[in-house]
Design a protein around this motif. Structure first.
Motif, PDB file in Angstrom:
ATOM      1  N   PRO A 123     -72.142 -62.730   5.756  1.00 45.66           N
ATOM      2  CA  PRO A 123     -71.579 -64.031   6.344  1.00 45.66           C
ATOM      3  C   PRO A 123     -70.835 -64.422   4.352  1.00 45.66           C
ATOM      4  O   PRO A 123     -69.207 -64.358   5.091  1.00 45.66           O
ATOM      5  CB  PRO A 123     -72.229 -65.536   7.050  1.00 45.66           C
ATOM      6  N   ALA A 124     -71.301 -64.964   3.672  1.00 42.99           N
ATOM      7  CA  ALA A 124     -70.574 -64.790   2.693  1.00 42.99           C
ATOM      8  C   ALA A 124     -69.034 -63.741   2.257  1.00 42.99           C
ATOM      9  O   ALA A 124     -68.650 -64.859   1.735  1.00 42.99           O
ATOM     10  CB  ALA A 124     -71.069 -65.230   1.507  1.00 42.99           C
ATOM     11  N   TYR A 125     -69.896 -62.810   2.565  1.00 45.24           N
ATOM     12  CA  TYR A 125     -68.529 -61.661   1.754  1.00 45.24           C
ATOM     13  C   TYR A 125     -67.908 -61.221   3.531  1.00 45.24           C
ATOM     14  O   TYR A 125     -66.989 -60.220   3.048  1.00 45.24           O
ATOM     15  CB  TYR A 125     -69.508 -60.696   1.027  1.00 45.24           C
ATOM     16  N   ASN A 126     -67.745 -61.175   4.398  1.00 45.04           N
ATOM     17  CA  ASN A 126     -66.641 -61.177   5.086  1.00 45.04           C
ATOM     18  C   ASN A 126     -65.646 -61.446   4.691  1.00 45.04           C
ATOM     19  O   ASN A 126     -65.168 -62.499   4.049  1.00 45.04           O
ATOM     20  CB  ASN A 126     -66.899 -62.150   6.445  1.00 45.04           C
ATOM     21  N   GLY A 127     -64.079 -60.569   5.050  1.00 47.64           N
ATOM     22  CA  GLY A 127     -63.003 -61.244   4.551  1.00 47.64           C
ATOM     23  C   GLY A 127     -62.915 -60.505   3.067  1.00 47.64           C
ATOM     24  O   GLY A 127     -61.748 -60.066   2.971  1.00 47.64           O
ATOM     25  N   PHE A 128     -63.679 -59.961   2.632  1.00 49.32           N
ATOM     26  CA  PHE A 128     -63.852 -59.351   1.348  1.00 49.32           C
ATOM     27  C   PHE A 128     -63.432 -58.171   1.220  1.00 49.32           C
ATOM     28  O   PHE A 128     -63.930 -57.417   1.820  1.00 49.32           O
ATOM     29  CB  PHE A 128     -65.221 -59.480   0.121  1.00 49.32           C
ATOM     30  N   GLU A 129     -62.779 -57.037   0.345  1.00 47.07           N
ATOM     31  CA  GLU A 129     -62.184 -56.695   0.074  1.00 47.07           C
ATOM     32  C   GLU A 129     -63.071 -55.412  -0.705  1.00 47.07           C
ATOM     33  O   GLU A 129     -63.052 -55.674  -1.976  1.00 47.07           O
ATOM     34  CB  GLU A 129     -60.435 -55.451   0.167  1.00 47.07           C
ATOM     35  N   PRO A 130     -63.499 -53.756  -0.408  1.00 51.31           N
ATOM     36  CA  PRO A 130     -64.539 -53.092  -1.587  1.00 51.31           C
ATOM     37  C   PRO A 130     -63.225 -52.353  -2.336  1.00 51.31           C
ATOM     38  O   PRO A 130     -61.784 -52.505  -2.374  1.00 51.31           O
ATOM     39  CB  PRO A 130     -64.320 -51.683  -1.102  1.00 51.31           C
ATOM     40  N   VAL A 131     -63.304 -52.746  -3.759  1.00 53.01           N
ATOM     41  CA  VAL A 131     -62.727 -52.289  -5.425  1.00 53.01           C
ATOM     42  C   VAL A 131     -63.473 -51.003  -5.939  1.00 53.01           C
ATOM     43  O   VAL A 131     -64.377 -51.432  -6.210  1.00 53.01           O
ATOM     44  CB  VAL A 131     -62.266 -53.179  -6.095  1.00 53.01           C
ATOM     45  N   GLU A 132     -62.701 -49.972  -5.758  1.00 56.37           N
ATOM     46  CA  GLU A 132     -63.142 -49.353  -6.378  1.00 56.37           C
ATOM     47  C   GLU A 132     -62.763 -48.335  -7.660  1.00 56.37           C
ATOM     48  O   GLU A 132     -62.052 -48.813  -8.606  1.00 56.37           O
ATOM     49  CB  GLU A 132     -63.074 -47.436  -6.030  1.00 56.37           C
ATOM     50  N   LEU A 133     -63.889 -48.521  -8.818  1.00 60.54           N
ATOM     51  CA  LEU A 133     -63.948 -47.847 -10.139  1.00 60.54           C
ATOM     52  C   LEU A 133     -64.592 -47.172 -10.739  1.00 60.54           C
ATOM     53  O   LEU A 133     -65.214 -46.660 -10.156  1.00 60.54           O
ATOM     54  CB  LEU A 133     -64.801 -49.824 -11.091  1.00 60.54           C
ATOM     55  N   SER A 134     -63.311 -46.891 -11.701  1.00 63.39           N
ATOM     56  CA  SER A 134     -64.263 -45.620 -12.425  1.00 63.39           C
ATOM     57  C   SER A 134     -65.710 -45.795 -13.459  1.00 63.39           C
ATOM     58  O   SER A 134     -65.900 -46.975 -13.993  1.00 63.39           O
ATOM     59  CB  SER A 134     -63.394 -44.140 -13.197  1.00 63.39           C
TER      60      SER A 134
END
Length: 122
Positions: free
Chosen positions: A59-70
């Motif tokens: 629940p603490a991370y609902n609404g977050f978006e993934p971010v890809e890094l090389s």
């Protein structure tokens, strides 16, 4: 090997193989919750599916978006920045509370680079 140890080992191997790291962000920025010792740690994962599972189930991370890094960007920009800011690296946090190992950035770099060398020599 405990759950956190196996998750850390999977992180090193996955990142070495795929040359990608994932974190999360929302409109407030990147999370860096306090660890049990009071130090802050920013979470990173080795696969998109791991990130999506955390966003969906914690629940603490609902609404977050993934971010890809090389790997190159993570190694050259993020790890030195985390060290400078006094943050630990949370590796492949899992479970209902998104927990796992919180490690120093230089250690994470060294462990992934060892796996990269092992893959190259395989």
């Amino acid at each position: 090997m405990g759950q956190s140890a196996s998750q850390a080992h999977a992180f090193y191997k996955d990142v070495a193989k795929n040359k990608k790291v994932w974190t999360i962000r929302d409109e407030g920025g990147y999370p860096a919750p306090k660890t049990r010792t009071g130090q802050r740690s920013q979470p990173f994962w080795s696969t998109l599916s791991r990130v999506q599972k955390i966003i969906k189930n914690v629940p603490a991370y609902n609404g977050f978006e993934p971010v890809e890094l090389s790997w190159d960007e993570f190694r050259d920009k993020w790890l030195p920045g985390l060290t400078k800011d006094g943050l630990l690296v949370g590796v492949n946090w899992s479970g209902k509370n998104a927990t796992g190992y919180d490690l120093d950035a230089p250690w994470v770099r060294e462990c992934v680079e060892i796996q990269i060398k092992e893959l190259a020599n395989a």
